[in-house]
Write an enzyme that holds these catalytic residues in place. Structure first.
Site, PDB file in Angstrom:
ATOM      1  N   LYS A  76      18.949  66.768  19.562  1.00  0.00           N
ATOM      2  CA  LYS A  76      18.718  66.991  18.125  1.00  0.00           C
ATOM      3  C   LYS A  76      19.157  65.753  17.334  1.00  0.00           C
ATOM      4  CE  LYS A  76      19.803  70.507  14.570  1.00  0.00           C
ATOM      5  NZ  LYS A  76      20.637  71.696  14.252  1.00  0.00           N
TER       6      LYS A  76
ATOM      7  N   SER B 126      18.040  75.325  11.856  1.00  0.00           N
ATOM      8  CA  SER B 126      17.581  73.982  11.603  1.00  0.00           C
ATOM      9  C   SER B 126      17.053  73.259  12.841  1.00  0.00           C
ATOM     10  CB  SER B 126      18.719  73.159  11.008  1.00  0.00           C
ATOM     11  OG  SER B 126      19.791  73.027  11.929  1.00  0.00           O
TER      12      SER B 126
ATOM     13  N   SER C 191      21.657  77.821  13.854  1.00  0.00           N
ATOM     14  CA  SER C 191      20.589  76.838  14.112  1.00  0.00           C
ATOM     15  C   SER C 191      20.255  76.575  15.569  1.00  0.00           C
ATOM     16  CB  SER C 191      20.932  75.516  13.446  1.00  0.00           C
ATOM     17  OG  SER C 191      20.776  75.649  12.057  1.00  0.00           O
TER      18      SER C 191
HETATM   19  N1  GLN Z   1      20.091  78.315   8.446  1.00  0.00           N
HETATM   20  C1  GLN Z   1      21.491  78.137   8.220  1.00  0.00           C
HETATM   21  C2  GLN Z   1      21.695  77.216   7.049  1.00  0.00           C
HETATM   22  O1  GLN Z   1      20.750  76.873   6.440  1.00  0.00           O
HETATM   23  C3  GLN Z   1      22.138  77.609   9.457  1.00  0.00           C
HETATM   24  C4  GLN Z   1      22.123  76.150   9.576  1.00  0.00           C
HETATM   25  C5  GLN Z   1      22.757  75.665  10.821  1.00  0.00           C
HETATM   26  O2  GLN Z   1      23.191  76.416  11.683  1.00  0.00           O
HETATM   27  N2  GLN Z   1      22.852  74.366  10.893  1.00  0.00           N
HETATM   28  O3  GLN Z   1      22.775  76.846   6.717  1.00  0.00           O
END
Ligand code: GLN
Length: 506
Positions: free
Chosen positions: A80, A155, A179
């Site tokens: 990532k 994400s 994410s």
């Molecule tokens: N979707 C969540 C957020 O927007 C989780 C993001 C993540 O785990 N990096 O914060």
């Protein structure tokens, strides 16, 4: 010859060890697959073909010379883009880091390189890991391989889509609120958020430091266990790193795959199901519970009353920490630098112009929320209250784990939604993480395992659903035991992996 890209990392590792294939052949097969399908999927922001092949050639030479190699040596991996990689672009999905080439590797990347896994490239993500759909990437969205008009989750949608599209056999994700797990759920892949502090955060571009955790993104539970054992462990460069060995994860996955869960007590979290959960998601969840019961587990319902407030607390704590972590992007030290159109070029004005041009809307939204929540006069009311709620959530977990060995829920309330559907509605986007966020607030580990397809009735859409297992901190082995048992039972029922049913691409 069999299509190497369809094989699990564990199987590839065996074939490499037995010298049935070379790492160059395996790596080239994935690079060819990327060339064939990534225009449609857009899982990668950067493909490092030459570097990957160079590592593959080294491994092949070392193996031919009889060197002692790591079990995953020669198996390629995608990383990532929020993870810093020496010599390879690391943008975290943001324009503000465009052109920045890190001078060092994250600890987990050092481990990957030391074990000689060819790095295929960097995967797409929501900017600074803020989002649930990968649509907040400054470099265009990623498409879900099951339906190219749908989101791959976020994400870390790039890593999950790379796995689901057979563009990589292993990937790294990061999970601050879901994410790793939510993209796993909506793409029919496996994702693990390890115990906070058990995989080093050194070299992750920080979102919210008290919540961030890197972990494996794979197609099978065993592959996650293998990768987790490689990247995990104590790191003196991360002050929150746990100074203890990991529990035996591969061993737990092997045990689980035998299908015997007798003696295991499973708690279904009352607050993480029912209203708001798509019927097909709920149906697949209940079927999986039946399979766990058939494997000998005892299933009980457990109430975690404060989980209801997890999302609200998270969206104060996360922006507060993010606003502080992102202050370092000032136009001086990394990547983008924008000078004001007119007027004097002072440091403050360069900073404002750079941040104005370099950050996207969601990042700006959260910086504003975070600085507000931390400001004098509001700190106690917002940030302070959220921290108290966090403690109550941690206590809910403690009480629950005094009664049961693991907790379970659907990973995400819905299947993959359509691209664009929630882009203008931040709250609807945030709601996708209701079931994953509590684990980050408490630091406990979680896994998402594919649990099937959500029917094809009017409310449902035939898309993948995920089953989440949560365990007490430092008991990550339980995730693998339960995850592998469920995977084995489901695959026996389906007659093979869920991803065999995904549409052909390319
Ligand atoms: N979707 C969540 C957020 O927007 C989780 C993001 C993540 O785990 N990096 O914060």
């Amino acid at each position: 010859m069999t299509d190497l890209t369809r094989l699990s990392a564990a199987t590839l590792a065996e074939k490499l060890r037995a010298r049935e294939v070379t790492s160059v052949q395996v790596t080239q097969a994935f690079l060819d697959r990327i060339a064939a399908v990534d225009d449609a999927v857009h899982a990668f922001l950067h493909v490092s073909a030459q570097d990957a092949l160079a590592t593959a050639r080294d491994v092949d030479v070392a193996r031919a010379a009889g060197e002692d190699l790591h079990p995953l040596a020669g198996v390629p991996i995608a990383v990532k883009d929020v993870v810093v990689t020496k010599g390879l672009p690391s943008t975290a999905g943001s324009k503000i880091l465009e052109g920045w080439i890190p001078p060092y590797d994250a600890t987990l990347v050092e481990k990957i390189r030391a074990a000689r896994l060819p790095i295929l490239g960097k995967t797409n993500m929501d900017e600074f890991a803020m989002g649930s759909s990968t649509e907040h990437s400054a470099y265009g969205n990623t498409h879900n391989p099951w339906d190219l008009d749908r989101i791959p989750g976020g994400s870390g949608g790039g890593s999950a889509a790379a796995l689901a599209a057979f563009e990589a056999p292993l990937a790294i994700g990061t999970d601050t609120g879901g994410s790793i797990r939510q993209p796993g759920a909506v793409t029919g892949t496996v994702g693990v958020k390890p115990t906070y502090g058990s995989v080093s955060r050194y070299g992750l571009i920080a979102l919210a430091s008290s919540l961030d955790q890197a972990g494996p993104v794979t197609r099978t539970v065993m592959d996650s266990a293998l990768l987790h054992e490689l990247i995990g462990g104590h790191d003196p460069r991360d002050s929150t790193s746990i100074d203890e060995p990991l529990p035996p994860l591969v061993e737990a996955a092997r045990q689980g795959a035998s299908g015997d869960l007798s003696g295991l007590k499973v708690g279904v979290v009352t607050q993480l199901q029912g209203e708001g959960y798509q019927p097909g998601v709920q149906a697949r969840f209940e079927e999986s519970l039946d399979l766990l019961r058939e494997a000998g587990a005892e299933i009980v319902e457990v109430s975690c009353p404060h989980f209801e407030y997890a999302l609200a607390a998270y969206y104060l704590i996360l922006p507060a920490e993010a606003s502080s972590n992102l202050a370092k992007f000032d136009g001086m030290r990394f990547g983008l630098r924008v000078e004001p159109d007119e007027g004097p070029v002072t440091a403050e004005r360069v900073m404002a112009a750079t941040r104005g041009a370099g950050f996207g809307d969601e990042v700006k939204r959260r910086i504003i929320l975070g600085t507000y929540a931390l400001s004098a006069g509001y700190y106690d009311a917002y940030y302070g209250s959220a921290q108290k709620v966090r403690t109550l959530i941690q206590r809910d977990f403690d009480e629950a784990f005094a009664q049961v060995d693991v907790l379970v829920s659907p990973t995400a309330p819905t299947t993959a939604f359509k691209l664009g559907e929630k882009l203008d509605d931040p709250l609807a986007m945030y709601l996708n993480d209701v079931a994953t966020i509590p684990a980050n607030l408490a630091g406990v580990p979680g896994i998402s395992v594919p649990s099937g397809l959500a029917g094809d009735s009017t409310e449902d859409d035939g898309l993948p659903t995920g089953f989440q297992v949560l365990a007490p901190a430092k008991a990550d082995d339980r995730l693998y035991r339960v995850g592998a048992a469920l995977e084995a039972a489901l695959e026996a029922r389906w007659g093979g992996p869920l991803l065999d049913r995904a549409p052909e691409l390319g």
